[in-house]
Design a protein around this motif. Structure first.
Motif, PDB file in Angstrom:
ATOM      1  N   UNK A 141       1.000  -0.959  -0.019  1.00 28.52           N
ATOM      2  CA  UNK A 141      -0.084  -0.211   0.110  1.00 28.52           C
ATOM      3  C   UNK A 141       0.680   1.633  -0.130  1.00 28.52           C
ATOM      4  N   UNK A 142       1.892   1.642   0.621  1.00 23.32           N
ATOM      5  CA  UNK A 142       2.798   2.632   0.971  1.00 23.32           C
ATOM      6  C   UNK A 142       3.593   2.989   0.165  1.00 23.32           C
ATOM      7  N   UNK A 143       4.359   1.678  -0.522  1.00 25.44           N
ATOM      8  CA  UNK A 143       4.773   1.888  -2.749  1.00 25.44           C
ATOM      9  C   UNK A 143       3.591   2.880  -3.451  1.00 25.44           C
ATOM     10  N   UNK A 144       2.248   1.694  -4.054  1.00 28.68           N
ATOM     11  CA  UNK A 144       1.015   2.579  -4.155  1.00 28.68           C
ATOM     12  C   UNK A 144       1.384   3.832  -3.980  1.00 28.68           C
ATOM     13  N   UNK A 145       0.585   3.793  -2.345  1.00 21.34           N
ATOM     14  CA  UNK A 145       0.258   5.219  -2.273  1.00 21.34           C
ATOM     15  C   UNK A 145       1.841   7.005  -2.598  1.00 21.34           C
ATOM     16  N   UNK A 146       2.074   5.979  -2.352  1.00 15.82           N
ATOM     17  CA  UNK A 146       3.682   6.937  -2.635  1.00 15.82           C
ATOM     18  C   UNK A 146       4.346   7.428  -4.300  1.00 15.82           C
ATOM     19  N   UNK A 147       4.186   6.781  -4.864  1.00 21.10           N
ATOM     20  CA  UNK A 147       3.926   6.013  -6.227  1.00 21.10           C
ATOM     21  C   UNK A 147       2.869   7.317  -7.621  1.00 21.10           C
ATOM     22  N   UNK A 148       1.653   6.787  -6.829  1.00 22.55           N
ATOM     23  CA  UNK A 148       0.414   7.615  -7.361  1.00 22.55           C
ATOM     24  C   UNK A 148       0.019   9.137  -6.065  1.00 22.55           C
ATOM     25  N   UNK A 149       1.296   9.263  -5.483  1.00 17.79           N
ATOM     26  CA  UNK A 149       1.168  10.604  -5.412  1.00 17.79           C
ATOM     27  C   UNK A 149       2.256  11.399  -5.736  1.00 17.79           C
ATOM     28  N   UNK A 150       3.149  10.570  -6.179  1.00 18.02           N
ATOM     29  CA  UNK A 150       3.997  10.896  -7.368  1.00 18.02           C
ATOM     30  C   UNK A 150       3.674  12.094  -8.935  1.00 18.02           C
ATOM     31  N   UNK A 151       2.370  11.395  -9.427  1.00 14.89           N
ATOM     32  CA  UNK A 151       1.196  11.035 -10.205  1.00 14.89           C
ATOM     33  C   UNK A 151       0.379  12.622  -9.832  1.00 14.89           C
ATOM     34  N   UNK A 152       0.374  12.548  -9.113  1.00 20.73           N
ATOM     35  CA  UNK A 152      -1.242  13.414  -7.890  1.00 20.73           C
ATOM     36  C   UNK A 152      -0.381  15.184  -7.969  1.00 20.73           C
TER      37      UNK A 152
END
Length: 320
Positions: A141-152
């Motif tokens: 979850x953390x890896x997905x959340x931070x990767x998606x945060x970068x896109x956001x």
């Protein structure tokens, strides 16, 4: 647990994430309760960072916090993913995202029942593989959340404005970035900020490709969001430090009538007390051209505020 740092993230936020990640590593293998507690803390930290970076209010309830962060991150789903259509991808992600609240509830209960803390009178027992499940969920979850945060963050107005401050722009890049930040769906406040920044970079700093994509078209096209046009008009009247130095007067003359009475009043409020740029008064030709054009614009101002605009022109600009 390797967690790549996302671009654009605030320094203190990344330090907090690293500190929580280190606490997971610091737990000895036999301290299952410590591992579970540290995993819950890391997920909670990342969820709070997501909301903070997106300037969204926190939620105290842990499962709802994770769900809100996951839902917010889900909004940054790419339009296409290879051969997978956006609608299909979004449906599948929606199911996974909605499951995050349930998973977070499970993690919270594990933390309460089996995690460190709370001065338990007996030591709870949890199997190695169950602890590994908690670690795997946390890392995924953390890896997905931070990767998606970068896109956001990459597609945020604040990031685009920062790029306008220093990044090199090529022809067409601003138009691409406007689409990526969801230009037409932005709130008025963001559109105004963006319009001012585009005018500053494109016109006052003579970046022709930015002016060509985001300023010059407004002279002949009135389909741009009105709040963005207001921001551009303000940027064509005022420098970034609030000094009055009108520029690109033909574009300004096209925008101002479209603003309507309320925004014209706001624009007058912004500029009528501004200090005039002394350099403008030292250039007779520029001063005369500016005075003449702004005077002609009085006829374009809403009837109820036309006299106020003319007073501004007469007070600040004296023809030679």
């Amino acid at each position: 647990m390797e967690i790549p740092r996302p671009a654009h993230i605030d320094g203190p936020h990344w330090e907090a994430i690293q500190a929580h990640k280190s606490r997971i590593r610091a737990q000895i293998a036999s301290d299952h309760g410590g591992v579970i507690g540290a995993c819950k803390d890391l997920v909670e930290c990342v969820a709070k960072v997501v909301l903070a970076e997106a300037t969204s209010p926190e939620i105290a309830d842990f499962p709802k916090l994770v769900k809100k962060a996951s839902t917010l991150l889900g909004s940054a789903t790419p339009k296409n993913d290879g051969e997978v259509q956006a609608a299909t991808l979004a449906k599948g992600l929606t199911l996974l995202i909605s499951a995050q609240q349930t998973a977070a509830q499970g993690l919270s209960e594990l933390r309460n029942d089996h995690g460190a803390g709370h001065g338990k009178p007996t030591m709870p027992v949890i199997a190695d593989e169950d602890v590994q499940l908690v670690r795997s969920y946390t890392e995924a979850w953390v890896r997905w959340a931070l990767a998606r945060l970068e896109r956001l963050l990459a597609n945020s107005v604040s990031t685009l404005i920062a790029e306008l401050t220093g990044t090199t722009f090529r022809a067409g890049l601003l138009a691409q970035r406007l689409e990526e930040v969801g230009f037409k769906q932005l709130p008025d406040e963001e559109l105004e900020r963006l319009g001012f920044a585009v005018a500053e970079r494109g016109v006052r700093r003579d970046t022709f490709v930015v002016a060509g994509d985001g300023v010059e078209p407004l002279e002949h096209e009135d389909g741009w969001p009105i709040a963005y046009q207001y921001g551009v008009a303000k940027g064509l009247l005022l420098t970034s430090d609030g000094v009055l130095r009108p520029i690109r007067l033909s574009v300004l003359a096209a925008i101002v009538p479209r603003l309507g009475a309320d925004l014209q009043v706001r624009l007058l409020d912004e500029v009528e007390t501004a200090r005039i740029d002394p350099a403008l008064r030292r250039n007779d030709e520029a001063m005369n051209a500016t005075w003449t054009t702004l005077g002609e614009m009085s006829a374009l101002i809403d009837d109820g505020h036309r006299a106020r605009w003319q007073l501004l022109v007469d007070r600040l600009f004296v023809p030679f």
